[in-house]
Design a protein around this motif. Sequence first.
Motif, PDB file in Angstrom:
ATOM      1  N   LEU A  55      26.258  42.481  34.725  1.00  0.00           N
ATOM      2  CA  LEU A  55      27.204  43.216  35.374  1.00  0.00           C
ATOM      3  C   LEU A  55      28.651  42.413  35.006  1.00  0.00           C
ATOM      4  O   LEU A  55      28.376  41.210  35.129  1.00  0.00           O
ATOM      5  CB  LEU A  55      26.989  43.465  36.881  1.00  0.00           C
ATOM      6  CG  LEU A  55      28.006  44.133  37.508  1.00  0.00           C
ATOM      7  CD1 LEU A  55      27.723  44.772  39.027  1.00  0.00           C
ATOM      8  CD2 LEU A  55      29.268  43.249  38.133  1.00  0.00           C
ATOM      9  N   LEU A  68      28.899  39.170  43.262  1.00  0.00           N
ATOM     10  CA  LEU A  68      29.938  40.231  42.401  1.00  0.00           C
ATOM     11  C   LEU A  68      31.148  39.505  42.765  1.00  0.00           C
ATOM     12  O   LEU A  68      31.906  39.761  43.514  1.00  0.00           O
ATOM     13  CB  LEU A  68      29.874  41.475  43.392  1.00  0.00           C
ATOM     14  CG  LEU A  68      30.849  42.601  42.924  1.00  0.00           C
ATOM     15  CD1 LEU A  68      30.216  43.131  41.645  1.00  0.00           C
ATOM     16  CD2 LEU A  68      30.803  43.624  43.879  1.00  0.00           C
ATOM     17  N   GLU A  98      33.853  49.424  43.391  1.00  0.00           N
ATOM     18  CA  GLU A  98      34.523  49.264  44.650  1.00  0.00           C
ATOM     19  C   GLU A  98      34.785  50.334  45.444  1.00  0.00           C
ATOM     20  O   GLU A  98      35.651  51.177  45.080  1.00  0.00           O
ATOM     21  CB  GLU A  98      35.428  47.972  44.938  1.00  0.00           C
ATOM     22  CG  GLU A  98      35.660  47.559  46.401  1.00  0.00           C
ATOM     23  CD  GLU A  98      36.813  46.745  46.528  1.00  0.00           C
ATOM     24  OE1 GLU A  98      36.553  45.693  47.084  1.00  0.00           O
ATOM     25  OE2 GLU A  98      37.910  47.164  45.956  1.00  0.00           O
ATOM     26  N   SER A 118      30.025  51.194  38.030  1.00  0.00           N
ATOM     27  CA  SER A 118      30.054  50.559  39.362  1.00  0.00           C
ATOM     28  C   SER A 118      31.439  50.454  39.674  1.00  0.00           C
ATOM     29  O   SER A 118      32.608  50.165  39.043  1.00  0.00           O
ATOM     30  CB  SER A 118      29.366  49.142  39.378  1.00  0.00           C
ATOM     31  OG  SER A 118      29.600  48.526  40.526  1.00  0.00           O
ATOM     32  N   GLY A 168      32.437  42.092  35.592  1.00  0.00           N
ATOM     33  CA  GLY A 168      33.376  42.709  36.387  1.00  0.00           C
ATOM     34  C   GLY A 168      35.003  42.716  35.703  1.00  0.00           C
ATOM     35  O   GLY A 168      35.234  41.623  35.113  1.00  0.00           O
ATOM     36  N   HIS A 185      31.511  46.914  36.481  1.00  0.00           N
ATOM     37  CA  HIS A 185      32.155  46.982  37.659  1.00  0.00           C
ATOM     38  C   HIS A 185      33.805  46.806  37.647  1.00  0.00           C
ATOM     39  O   HIS A 185      34.238  45.965  37.173  1.00  0.00           O
ATOM     40  CB  HIS A 185      31.688  45.851  38.697  1.00  0.00           C
ATOM     41  CG  HIS A 185      32.110  45.856  40.001  1.00  0.00           C
ATOM     42  ND1 HIS A 185      31.795  46.895  41.108  1.00  0.00           N
ATOM     43  CD2 HIS A 185      33.069  45.204  40.762  1.00  0.00           C
ATOM     44  CE1 HIS A 185      32.228  46.548  41.897  1.00  0.00           C
ATOM     45  NE2 HIS A 185      33.289  45.636  41.861  1.00  0.00           N
ATOM     46  N   THR A 215      30.069  49.911  46.053  1.00  0.00           N
ATOM     47  CA  THR A 215      29.839  48.822  46.758  1.00  0.00           C
ATOM     48  C   THR A 215      30.963  48.700  47.926  1.00  0.00           C
ATOM     49  O   THR A 215      32.109  48.595  47.316  1.00  0.00           O
ATOM     50  CB  THR A 215      29.883  47.721  45.811  1.00  0.00           C
ATOM     51  OG1 THR A 215      28.500  47.685  45.222  1.00  0.00           O
ATOM     52  CG2 THR A 215      29.634  46.393  46.655  1.00  0.00           C
TER      53      THR A 215
END
Length: 264
Positions: free
Chosen positions: A158, A76, A213, A211, A160, A179, A239
């Motif tokens: 994924l 990540l 944080e 997704s 970000g 994300h 996450t």
Amino acid sequence: MTFPVRVGVQLQPQHAPDYGLIRDAVRRAEDAGVDIVFNWDHFFPLYGEPDGAHFECWTMLGAWAEQTSNVEIGALVTCNAYRNPELLADMARTVDHISGGRLILGLGSGWFQRDFDEYGYDFGTKGSRLDNLGESLPRIANRLSQLNPQPLREIPLLIGGSGERKTLRHIATHGNIWHAFVGVDSYRHKSAVLAQHCADVGRDPAEIERSAEIRFDGDVAAMLKFADDITAEGVTLLTVATGGPDYDLTAVEALIKWRDARAG
């Protein structure tokens, strides 16, 4: 498409002078019931002592693939600039096989200039790094389609970030999971922008898992309130991060209980 609510933990590979501390944290996270264990793709710590202990991302993922049995694993995120796209595809396929089909391929354009400078990569500009990411994504997909043996599953991609002009366009075109670092209001806005990009490329935005944080500053109630609020908006993967040397899983364990209570 409906996605289940899932909990991830990012075990930041910094400030752990003994790799055994990271290995133990992975074991504890899997035993606690986490869905995904992430690391990150940096060469130096991002906070604390800048020259503190640090380990490399993808060799670590190979070890995690052998160590774990149930959790998905991934970075990540992986910095697109640090590896040839075809090589990265082959690395991902290999770790996917080692893990029995549990790899998530997390990708981003990169941002930490010290990594670039000290390891001899061209930092360029934010725009050029995002353009390079856009050029790499179809190359990765093409190489994955040619590898023998093939990955054990279609490896989830994924991506970000939440830049409205380029990053969200890349996600609309290529991503399986988006994300972002968002609050409720910013998520609503960015999600609307992503939906427009999806319309432009002829894709259903509901196909993309969301997704985010989730930050933990010691207040479990506040963390869980944010979890309730952001999942109400459609985010399903939350996450939380923890670093060495202690790898405190207090927040992770609270999120797992929250997830299980929601599931009844």
